[in-house]
Design a protein around this motif. Structure first.
Motif, PDB file in Angstrom:
ATOM      1  N   ALA A 114       0.906  -1.145   0.016  1.00 48.51           N
ATOM      2  CA  ALA A 114      -0.147  -0.003  -0.006  1.00 48.51           C
ATOM      3  C   ALA A 114       1.007   1.015  -0.226  1.00 48.51           C
ATOM      4  CB  ALA A 114      -1.025   0.088   1.377  1.00 48.51           C
ATOM      5  N   HIS A 115       1.577   1.380  -1.077  1.00 47.24           N
ATOM      6  CA  HIS A 115       2.593   2.519  -0.955  1.00 47.24           C
ATOM      7  C   HIS A 115       1.765   3.793  -1.351  1.00 47.24           C
ATOM      8  CE1 HIS A 115       5.191  -0.865  -1.173  1.00 47.24           C
ATOM      9  NE2 HIS A 115       5.218  -0.874  -2.429  1.00 47.24           N
ATOM     10  N   TYR A 116       2.295   4.865  -0.929  1.00 47.74           N
ATOM     11  CA  TYR A 116       1.841   6.140  -0.935  1.00 47.74           C
ATOM     12  C   TYR A 116       2.910   7.173  -1.216  1.00 47.74           C
ATOM     13  CZ  TYR A 116       2.904   6.336   4.057  1.00 47.74           C
ATOM     14  OH  TYR A 116       3.614   6.246   5.317  1.00 47.74           O
ATOM     15  N   CYS A 117       2.197   8.236  -1.879  1.00 47.10           N
ATOM     16  CA  CYS A 117       3.368   9.352  -2.334  1.00 47.10           C
ATOM     17  C   CYS A 117       3.467  10.345  -1.412  1.00 47.10           C
ATOM     18  CB  CYS A 117       2.643  10.107  -3.535  1.00 47.10           C
ATOM     19  SG  CYS A 117       3.883  11.315  -4.210  1.00 47.10           S
ATOM     20  N   ARG A 118       4.752  10.673  -1.148  1.00 43.68           N
ATOM     21  CA  ARG A 118       5.304  11.403   0.180  1.00 43.68           C
ATOM     22  C   ARG A 118       5.666  12.720  -0.300  1.00 43.68           C
ATOM     23  NH1 ARG A 118       6.698   9.459   5.215  1.00 43.68           N
ATOM     24  NH2 ARG A 118       7.140  11.843   5.723  1.00 43.68           N
ATOM     25  N   LYS A 119       5.709  13.213  -1.443  1.00 41.50           N
ATOM     26  CA  LYS A 119       6.285  14.492  -2.130  1.00 41.50           C
ATOM     27  C   LYS A 119       7.417  14.860  -1.212  1.00 41.50           C
ATOM     28  CE  LYS A 119       1.787  15.604  -3.881  1.00 41.50           C
ATOM     29  NZ  LYS A 119       0.613  16.650  -4.030  1.00 41.50           N
ATOM     30  N   PRO A 120       8.446  14.200  -1.255  1.00 39.63           N
ATOM     31  CA  PRO A 120       9.677  14.757  -0.397  1.00 39.63           C
ATOM     32  C   PRO A 120      10.292  15.836  -0.728  1.00 39.63           C
ATOM     33  CG  PRO A 120      10.256  12.878  -1.871  1.00 39.63           C
ATOM     34  CD  PRO A 120       8.856  12.989  -2.116  1.00 39.63           C
ATOM     35  N   ARG A 121      10.922  16.612  -0.154  1.00 34.87           N
ATOM     36  CA  ARG A 121      11.434  17.874  -0.530  1.00 34.87           C
ATOM     37  C   ARG A 121      12.988  17.589   0.075  1.00 34.87           C
ATOM     38  NH1 ARG A 121       7.804  21.713   3.537  1.00 34.87           N
ATOM     39  NH2 ARG A 121       5.682  21.182   2.545  1.00 34.87           N
ATOM     40  N   GLY A 122      14.031  18.404  -0.906  1.00 32.73           N
ATOM     41  CA  GLY A 122      15.214  18.405  -0.585  1.00 32.73           C
ATOM     42  C   GLY A 122      16.141  17.562  -1.336  1.00 32.73           C
ATOM     43  N   GLY A 123      15.686  17.021  -2.253  1.00 30.96           N
ATOM     44  CA  GLY A 123      16.204  16.210  -3.481  1.00 30.96           C
ATOM     45  C   GLY A 123      16.286  17.363  -4.659  1.00 30.96           C
ATOM     46  N   PRO A 145      16.440  18.122  -8.493  1.00 31.96           N
ATOM     47  CA  PRO A 145      15.322  18.254  -9.448  1.00 31.96           C
ATOM     48  C   PRO A 145      15.565  17.085 -10.396  1.00 31.96           C
ATOM     49  CG  PRO A 145      16.550  20.095 -10.072  1.00 31.96           C
ATOM     50  CD  PRO A 145      17.353  19.246  -8.485  1.00 31.96           C
ATOM     51  N   GLY A 146      14.147  16.623 -10.907  1.00 26.22           N
ATOM     52  CA  GLY A 146      14.229  15.500 -11.659  1.00 26.22           C
ATOM     53  C   GLY A 146      14.468  14.088 -11.364  1.00 26.22           C
ATOM     54  N   LEU A 147      13.987  13.987 -10.176  1.00 32.66           N
ATOM     55  CA  LEU A 147      14.104  12.520  -9.420  1.00 32.66           C
ATOM     56  C   LEU A 147      12.888  11.633 -10.012  1.00 32.66           C
ATOM     57  CD1 LEU A 147      14.872  12.922  -5.638  1.00 32.66           C
ATOM     58  CD2 LEU A 147      16.333  12.002  -7.478  1.00 32.66           C
ATOM     59  N   SER A 148      13.271  10.139 -10.011  1.00 29.88           N
ATOM     60  CA  SER A 148      12.251   9.583 -10.513  1.00 29.88           C
ATOM     61  C   SER A 148      10.939   9.523  -9.711  1.00 29.88           C
ATOM     62  CB  SER A 148      12.718   8.125 -10.398  1.00 29.88           C
ATOM     63  OG  SER A 148      11.866   7.130 -10.836  1.00 29.88           O
ATOM     64  N   ALA A 149       9.840   9.317 -10.184  1.00 27.51           N
ATOM     65  CA  ALA A 149       8.587   9.370  -9.256  1.00 27.51           C
ATOM     66  C   ALA A 149       8.377   8.182  -8.452  1.00 27.51           C
ATOM     67  CB  ALA A 149       7.489   9.269 -10.239  1.00 27.51           C
ATOM     68  N   LYS A 150       9.439   7.191  -8.533  1.00 27.84           N
ATOM     69  CA  LYS A 150       9.524   5.800  -7.778  1.00 27.84           C
ATOM     70  C   LYS A 150       9.873   6.421  -6.491  1.00 27.84           C
ATOM     71  CE  LYS A 150       9.320   2.247 -10.844  1.00 27.84           C
ATOM     72  NZ  LYS A 150       9.816   0.995 -11.346  1.00 27.84           N
ATOM     73  N   ILE A 151      10.884   7.361  -6.376  1.00 28.42           N
ATOM     74  CA  ILE A 151      11.653   7.743  -5.202  1.00 28.42           C
ATOM     75  C   ILE A 151      10.591   8.575  -4.079  1.00 28.42           C
ATOM     76  CG2 ILE A 151      12.387   9.994  -5.884  1.00 28.42           C
ATOM     77  CD1 ILE A 151      14.748   7.469  -4.253  1.00 28.42           C
ATOM     78  N   ASP A 152       9.396   9.129  -4.803  1.00 26.55           N
ATOM     79  CA  ASP A 152       8.384   9.781  -3.827  1.00 26.55           C
ATOM     80  C   ASP A 152       7.749   8.837  -2.939  1.00 26.55           C
ATOM     81  OD1 ASP A 152       9.420  11.883  -5.301  1.00 26.55           O
ATOM     82  OD2 ASP A 152       7.558  12.322  -6.364  1.00 26.55           O
ATOM     83  N   GLN A 153       7.716   7.464  -3.561  1.00 27.57           N
ATOM     84  CA  GLN A 153       6.758   6.597  -2.783  1.00 27.57           C
ATOM     85  C   GLN A 153       7.395   6.235  -1.216  1.00 27.57           C
ATOM     86  OE1 GLN A 153       5.947   3.131  -5.042  1.00 27.57           O
ATOM     87  NE2 GLN A 153       4.834   4.195  -6.521  1.00 27.57           N
ATOM     88  N   ARG A 154       6.668   6.376  -0.473  1.00 25.30           N
ATOM     89  CA  ARG A 154       6.711   5.726   1.091  1.00 25.30           C
ATOM     90  C   ARG A 154       6.184   4.178   0.833  1.00 25.30           C
ATOM     91  NH1 ARG A 154       8.791   3.816   5.140  1.00 25.30           N
ATOM     92  NH2 ARG A 154       8.969   4.900   6.975  1.00 25.30           N
ATOM     93  N   PHE A 155       7.129   3.415   1.137  1.00 25.21           N
ATOM     94  CA  PHE A 155       6.630   2.003   1.150  1.00 25.21           C
ATOM     95  C   PHE A 155       5.884   1.454   2.293  1.00 25.21           C
ATOM     96  CE2 PHE A 155      10.803   1.437  -1.432  1.00 25.21           C
ATOM     97  CZ  PHE A 155      10.261   1.475  -2.754  1.00 25.21           C
ATOM     98  N   SER A 156       4.694   0.988   2.191  1.00 22.41           N
ATOM     99  CA  SER A 156       3.831   0.539   3.233  1.00 22.41           C
ATOM    100  C   SER A 156       3.241  -0.764   2.882  1.00 22.41           C
ATOM    101  CB  SER A 156       2.815   1.344   3.261  1.00 22.41           C
ATOM    102  OG  SER A 156       2.199   1.488   4.480  1.00 22.41           O
ATOM    103  N   LEU A 157       2.949  -1.491   3.892  1.00 20.97           N
ATOM    104  CA  LEU A 157       2.275  -3.034   3.729  1.00 20.97           C
ATOM    105  C   LEU A 157       1.063  -2.774   4.577  1.00 20.97           C
ATOM    106  CD1 LEU A 157       5.477  -5.009   4.491  1.00 20.97           C
ATOM    107  CD2 LEU A 157       4.539  -4.348   2.142  1.00 20.97           C
ATOM    108  N   CYS A 158       0.163  -3.650   4.087  1.00 21.29           N
ATOM    109  CA  CYS A 158      -1.071  -3.716   5.002  1.00 21.29           C
ATOM    110  C   CYS A 158      -1.800  -5.054   4.974  1.00 21.29           C
ATOM    111  CB  CYS A 158      -2.208  -2.740   4.490  1.00 21.29           C
ATOM    112  SG  CYS A 158      -2.656  -2.809   2.809  1.00 21.29           S
ATOM    113  N   CYS A 159      -2.550  -5.605   5.841  1.00 21.95           N
ATOM    114  CA  CYS A 159      -3.229  -6.687   5.952  1.00 21.95           C
ATOM    115  C   CYS A 159      -4.626  -6.421   6.214  1.00 21.95           C
ATOM    116  CB  CYS A 159      -2.534  -7.718   6.825  1.00 21.95           C
ATOM    117  SG  CYS A 159      -2.533  -7.238   8.530  1.00 21.95           S
ATOM    118  N   ALA A 160      -5.454  -7.047   6.561  1.00 20.86           N
ATOM    119  CA  ALA A 160      -7.056  -7.015   6.908  1.00 20.86           C
ATOM    120  C   ALA A 160      -6.848  -6.242   8.206  1.00 20.86           C
ATOM    121  CB  ALA A 160      -7.628  -8.331   7.214  1.00 20.86           C
TER     122      ALA A 160
END
Length: 150
Positions: free
Chosen positions: A9-18, A20-35
């Motif tokens: 259940a990855h979600y976008c973080r819109k990180p600052r401080g990097g 310009p031109g970083l891959s959109a994948k780097i914006d994701q915060r990895f997350s897992l979920c279950c029931a």
């Protein structure tokens, strides 16, 4: 945690401080979920809920000679970091971090002891590698337990 099916259940973080031109994948915060609930795994990208990259928070917080007008202006222009944010980061290292369960358990690993008044610089100095970049990665890996959020 739930013994059920685990989903990402990855979600976008819109990180600052990097840069310009970083891959959109780097914006994701990895997350897992279950029931039952969401589980945020440790990360070297982010430190908890902070929107700046963990490396930026760690490096900028190590300024030994304080926040001069010139430094604050440069940090604001290059990374978009406001002086209030810089002060908040300083308070985090000096108050919340040193009082947290992670640091109370982990500080015993260092001999001689890390100088808490000089955190995070004194902690970063303990990680030695062939390159400063490798030392930074080692420090971020050490700090991954605090990346799981509040």
């Amino acid at each position: 945690h739930c013994d059920g099916v685990l989903h990402s259940a990855h979600y976008c973080r819109k990180p600052r401080g990097g840069p310009p031109g970083l891959s959109a994948k780097i914006d994701q915060r990895f997350s897992l979920c279950c029931a039952r609930r969401r589980m945020t795994p440790p990360s070297v990208r982010f430190l908890g809920r902070r929107v700046y990259f963990g490396a930026v928070v760690l490096i900028v917080s190590t300024l030994r000679d304080g926040l001069t007008v010139r430094r604050v202006r440069a940090l604001r222009d290059q990374l978009g970091v406001d002086i209030r944010t810089l002060r908040r980061w300083r308070r985090f290292w000096q108050e919340a971090f040193v009082q947290g369960a992670f640091w109370r358990a982990a500080r015993a690993r260092f001999a001689p002891p890390v100088v808490e008044a000089d955190l995070p610089a004194s902690l970063l100095e303990r990680f030695t590698a062939e390159t400063s970049q490798s030392s930074l990665v080692q420090a971020l890996q050490f700090l991954t337990p605090i990346s799981q959020g509040d």
